[in-house]
Structure formats: structure tokens, C-alpha cells
Design a protein around this motif. Structure first.
Motif, short mmCIF file in Angstrom:
data_model
loop_
_atom_site.label_atom_id
_atom_site.label_comp_id
_atom_site.label_asym_id
_atom_site.label_seq_id
_atom_site.Cartn_x
_atom_site.Cartn_y
_atom_site.Cartn_z
N LEU A 194 0.84 -1.26 0.10
CA LEU A 194 0.03 0.02 0.07
C LEU A 194 0.93 1.28 0.03
O LEU A 194 0.57 2.16 -0.71
N PRO A 195 1.98 1.24 0.92
CA PRO A 195 2.92 2.59 0.56
C PRO A 195 3.28 2.91 -0.79
O PRO A 195 3.46 3.99 -0.95
N GLN A 196 3.36 1.78 -1.68
CA GLN A 196 3.73 1.99 -2.92
C GLN A 196 2.66 2.76 -3.70
O GLN A 196 2.90 3.28 -4.70
N VAL A 197 1.56 2.22 -3.46
CA VAL A 197 0.46 2.87 -4.20
C VAL A 197 0.37 4.31 -3.73
O VAL A 197 0.20 5.24 -4.63
N ALA A 198 0.62 4.73 -2.48
CA ALA A 198 0.46 6.25 -2.08
C ALA A 198 1.69 6.79 -2.96
O ALA A 198 1.43 8.36 -3.07
N ALA A 199 2.77 6.26 -2.69
CA ALA A 199 3.75 7.09 -3.62
C ALA A 199 3.83 6.94 -5.14
O ALA A 199 4.72 7.39 -5.78
N GLY A 200 2.86 6.41 -5.71
CA GLY A 200 2.56 6.65 -7.08
C GLY A 200 3.62 5.44 -7.82
O GLY A 200 3.55 5.62 -9.18
N VAL A 258 2.69 -6.07 -11.53
CA VAL A 258 3.36 -5.23 -10.30
C VAL A 258 4.88 -5.16 -10.87
O VAL A 258 5.38 -4.15 -10.83
N VAL A 259 5.58 -6.15 -11.48
CA VAL A 259 6.83 -6.09 -11.98
C VAL A 259 6.75 -4.83 -13.18
O VAL A 259 7.80 -4.42 -13.23
N ALA A 260 5.97 -5.11 -13.89
CA ALA A 260 5.70 -4.04 -14.81
C ALA A 260 6.02 -2.44 -14.45
O ALA A 260 6.58 -1.58 -14.92
N ASP A 261 4.91 -2.37 -13.45
CA ASP A 261 4.99 -1.01 -12.73
C ASP A 261 6.57 -0.61 -12.12
O ASP A 261 6.78 0.32 -12.14
N ALA A 310 11.39 2.57 -12.54
CA ALA A 310 12.90 2.70 -12.72
C ALA A 310 13.09 3.58 -13.81
O ALA A 310 14.23 4.04 -13.85
N VAL A 311 12.52 3.52 -14.72
CA VAL A 311 12.98 4.27 -16.09
C VAL A 311 12.31 5.41 -16.37
O VAL A 311 12.60 6.23 -17.33
N LEU A 312 10.90 5.75 -15.86
CA LEU A 312 10.27 6.71 -16.38
C LEU A 312 9.83 7.52 -15.15
O LEU A 312 9.79 7.04 -13.93
N PRO A 313 9.60 8.95 -15.20
CA PRO A 313 9.32 9.85 -14.20
C PRO A 313 7.90 9.47 -13.49
O PRO A 313 7.02 9.06 -14.44
N ARG A 314 7.58 9.83 -12.36
CA ARG A 314 5.91 9.26 -11.76
C ARG A 314 5.31 10.41 -12.15
O ARG A 314 5.77 11.49 -11.97
N THR A 361 7.90 13.16 -2.64
CA THR A 361 8.04 14.56 -2.49
C THR A 361 9.46 15.18 -3.09
O THR A 361 9.53 16.27 -3.55
N ASP A 362 10.56 14.30 -2.76
CA ASP A 362 11.65 14.74 -3.19
C ASP A 362 11.78 14.93 -4.73
O ASP A 362 12.43 15.58 -5.17
N ARG A 363 11.36 13.67 -5.24
CA ARG A 363 11.00 13.85 -7.06
C ARG A 363 10.34 15.06 -7.39
O ARG A 363 10.59 15.57 -8.48
N MET A 364 9.20 15.12 -6.74
CA MET A 364 8.24 16.40 -7.26
C MET A 364 9.29 17.74 -7.22
O MET A 364 8.92 18.43 -8.15
#
Length: 460
Positions: A47-53, A395-398, A403-407, A183-186
Motif C-alpha cells: 500500500l505505501p507504494q500505491v501512495a507513492a505512485g 506489479v513487475v511491470a510497474d 525505474a526508467v520513467l518519471p512518476r 516529494t523529493d522527486r516532485m
């Protein structure tokens, strides 16, 4: 003659595992019904990974009808269990009531939020127990950064970019770790006025992060969080919450618009109304997961106080890994009670923990071997893939795309603040909280987790 009727209440880790096993073991022997408020099982650890996009919401859900063959799902919230009449009374999502009659009952209703009597917390804090809360948190944090970017006053911008997480257990630690990176990435792409940077605080009255885990894992998590800039304050909590910030127990005041409440859970209040002996809100069962005096009733997961045969005199903790394992034993013992096979007691052996700290960082100790960094990250993600009952490829695809694209840091606006108040607490709907904190840490399962199996929080 009609076949025996088995009713399972709750599709968390224990209930889903019970239903999954019974869909095979009880096929042709009994009619199995699964009562749950939603049509899916929620894999809480991600779930934390859902919140983090990182992951899309449906990646952490598993369809009940799509994965439980020969099990009849019924949408509804259990209101009352009548042990003498052998019935479960429930309310469906549209407010209609219904009754299920059983010959065997498995209670696996899980847990709800723990709410302490701290002024302002119920009004200004939000929990983290289900998809609505995860989606709300992502929207809320994104909105605060966007409003701060447009603010003329650096002080106001700093308040909006200050995020307070209460509870340094498994959930709170992962939320702080993942959301700090978000938030750091944003803000790398959206500079804030006056040189303001996002500020994350992790508070707990405990002496260290992840107090329920091995001290080596605790030190690893603490080090990673501090290196990223998360302010870890142990021995400190919230004395009062307001619209403008939080007053801390050390006397300090933190200006903030975000308070995330991860201080723990308590057993679902449904079990209190059953009228059987309880242990800190949990229904006491014997080692075979049966309720004394009612051998037709089984209980497992967070709602059950299961004797710990490895530690005589104690009960197993409220963790999702225990719930998952107990579900398997409950299914076997239900079938044994119908005359097929032999019942067996619940016995466990812990082989370690895994905590995802975002990116390539994690803390794990498989088989007692402490790991950190990339090796721990690989173990942790491998563990989750093995644990997921379905949807691994997505999940692996996400993960690969992240890893290669910006959120995409955008607000979806699907969940409003009023729909996820802290004083409602069912993993995905609503209920009332209060009681002792119990961690939902991820134990590594003893032996390999098969594709039909699973572990882990809730969440439970």
C-alpha cells in the motif's frame, strides 16, 4: 441431504487464505460462502507504494470471484454473530440486511485503527489502512506541494511541505520512507519559494524505529531515513493536533497541514459482541483455532488470540504473516471437522522480516542473516512477488516503469477528506477504533511461498 454450510467472515489475510484452501479441500464436501465488505482481497504490504505512485491501485487487489473457485462471495459488513442460532447478520453496501446460516463458521474479521484520546487527532489526522486512505494521502501530499509552489509566503509554503507521520512501526516507517522520496522527486522539477524543501517527521514514543523488529534492522532503517533527511524523533508523540500543526509531547510545535496516523490497530469490535472470553479484544481460541465450547466456530488472524506453542503462556502477535498461516490451518481443521483428514494445532517458526524503504533500500534478515541496501531490496521485492496470489506480472511491470520513467505527480480527486476520517477504521470501509497497538510486520514465511499462497499488514 444438503451439504454442510461453511461461512467465512472477512477476506483479509486469514480469511482469504482460508477460503482459498477450502475452495480446493472442501470442493464437493461443503458449500463455502465468504462475507466481505469488498469484492477483493487487499495486499496491504504494498500500500505505501500505491501512495507513492509506484503501483497502480488495482495491483494490490485480488478479485475474490476471479481466484476463489466454488466459493460464493457475499458483499456485506457483518453486524452480529449469533452462536446459539448459528447465524451471521450483515448489512450490504446499499444498506439492506441479510442473514447467513452456517454449520461451520470461520471468524477472520481482522483489525481496525487504534485511536488515542488526543485532542484534535480524530479531526485532523488520517490513517493508512486501505486503498481510499492511500489514494487520499497521495492526492493530499501532491496538493500541498502544488499549493506551496504557488505560495508567496515561504513560511506558509514550509508549513504545507511539512509532513508528520506518527508511529515508527512497520507501516509508519514505510510510509515515511516512500513518501519522502515521492516529494523529493516532485520538488526537483518544481522548485519551492525561498529555498523551502519538503520536511518529513517520523514520531514514536518507542525508543527506536521498528521496535518490534531485530535491533539490527532497526538501525538500518533509522540510518536510511536520516540519510534521506527524514527527522526521526523517538520518545516523542503528539499532544494535540490542530488545523495549523501539531503540538508535540516535548513541548515543540510543528506547523503542518499533514498528520498521518500509523500508531497501530486493535481487533475488530465485532468479536466483542460474541460474548466469549477475550484477550485484549481478541477472541480466545485453542491451538486448533476453535472457540472453546463451540467446536463448530473457528477464529484466526487479528481477531483471534491464538496460543503461541513456541512460547507457552503467550499468544501469537497480530501480524499478517501469522494471519496467513493461521488461515491455512483453519481451512484444514474445518475440513477435518467434516470427517476428512486430521486436525492439527497452529505452530509457527519465524525466518525473518523484510522492510521496504524505497528505491533500492530495504532491511531484511532472512534466516537470521541481516541484509541492507540492494540485497535486502531484492529479497524484499522477491518476497512480495512470491506472496502475491495474483497479478505479479503487472506489479513487475510497474516497478520497471518506475525505474526508467518519471512518476506522474497529479491529483486524481477520487477520495475526499471527509470520506476517510480517522475514527472510521475498517481496512476499506468504516468503523470505530481504539486499543493496543500491534505491528503488521512482514515475517518471511517458513519454507517457500507457493503461487497459491501469501503473507503480510492488513491492514489484515
Amino acid at each position: 441431504m444438503s451439504r454442510p454450510r461453511i461461512v467465512i467472515v472477512g477476506a483479509g489475510f486469514a480469511g482469504y487464505r482460508t477460503a482459498r484452501r477450502l475452495s480446493r479441500q472442501a470442493r464437493g464436501r461443503a458449500d463455502v460462502t465468504l462475507l466481505n465488505p469488498t469484492d477483493h482481497f487487499l495486499y496491504l504490504p504494498l500500500l505505501p507504494q500505491v501512495a507513492a505512485g509506484i503501483l497502480e491501485p488495482r495491483r494490490v487487489t485480488v478479485s475474490l470471484s476471479g481466484t476463489l473457485r466454488d466459493v460464493r462471495p457475499v458483499l456485506g459488513e457483518a453486524d452480529r454473530v449469533d452462536l446459539e442460532a448459528g447465524t451471521v447478520h450483515y448489512t450490504d453496501p446499499e444498506g439492506s440486511t441479510g442473514t447467513l446460516t452456517y454449520d461451520r463458521l470461520v471468524l477472520s474479521v481482522g483489525s481496525v485503527n487504534k485511536l488515542l484520546p488526543i485532542p484534535g487527532v480524530a479531526e485532523h489526522a488520517h490513517g493508512f489502512r486501505g486503498l481510499p486512505e492511500a489514494l487520499y494521502l497521495r492526492d493530499h501530499v501532491t496538493r500541498q506541494i502544488e499549493l506551496a509552489t504557488a505560495a508567496d509566503d515561504p513560511k506558509a509554503a514550509a508549513a504545507r511541505c511539512t509532513f508528520v507521520v506518527v508511529g515508527a512501526g512497520y507501516t509508519g516507517t514505510e510510509v515515511a520512507a516512500q513518501m519522502q522520496m515521492y516529494t523529493d522527486r516532485m520538488t526537483r522539477r518544481r522548485p519551492l519559494p525561498g529555498g523551502v524543501r519538503p520536511r518529513w517527521l517520523l514520531l514514536d514514543v518507542a525508543p527506536r524505529v521498528l521496535p518490534e523488529l531485530d535491533e539490527r534492522l532497526s538501525r538500518t532503517a533509522d540510518r536510511v531515513l536520516r540519510q534521506r533527511g527524514v527527522e526521526v524523533r523517538m520518545g516523542t508523540s503528539v499532544r494535540e493536533a490542530t488545523h495549523d500543526g501539531v503540538l508535540l509531547t516535548d513541548g515543540g510545535f510543528v506547523e503542518s497541514r499533514t498528520l498521518v496516523w500509523c500508531v497501530g490497530v486493535r481487533p475488530d469490535p465485532l468479536v466483542e459482541g460474541i460474548g466469549r472470553p477475550l484477550e485484549r479484544g481478541r477472541l480466545i481460541v485453542d491451538p486448533y483455532l476453535q472457540v472453546p465450547g463451540h467446536p463448530e466456530v473457528f477464529a484466526c488472524g487479528d481477531a483471534a488470540a491464538v496460543p503461541d506453542l513456541e512460547r507457552p503462556g503467550e499468544f501469537t502477535p497480530m501480524t499478517a504473516q501469522h494471519a496467513w498461516r493461521q488461515g491455512r490451518v483453519a481451512a484444514g481443521n474445518v475440513v477435518a471437522s467434516l470427517g476428512a483428514g486430521e486436525r492439527r494445532p497452529y505452530r509457527h517458526r519465524d525466518l525473518g522480516f523484510a522492510v521496504d524503504l524505497g528505491g533500492t533500500q530495504a532491511a531484511a534478515d532472512p534466516f537470521g542473516l541481516p541484509l541492507s541496501g540492494l540485497p535486502a531490496g531484492l529479497v524484499t521485492r522477491g518476497y512480495h512477488l512470491a506472496a502475491l496470489p495474483a497479478g505479479r506480472a503487472r506489479v513487475v511491470a510497474d516497478w520497471l516503469l518506475d525505474a526508467v520513467l518519471p512518476r506522474q505527480a497529479v491529483q486524481l480527486g477520487l477520495v475526499r477528506s471527509w470520506s476517510v476520517p480517522l475514527d472510521t477504521a475498517s481496512p476499506e470501509l468504516a468503523r470505530v477504533p481504539g486499543a493496543p497497538e500491534q505491528p503488521h510486520a512482514h515475517h518471511l514465511s517458513p519454507g517457500p511461498v507457493t503461487r497459491a499462497d501469501i503473507p503480510a499488514e492488513g491492514d489484515s
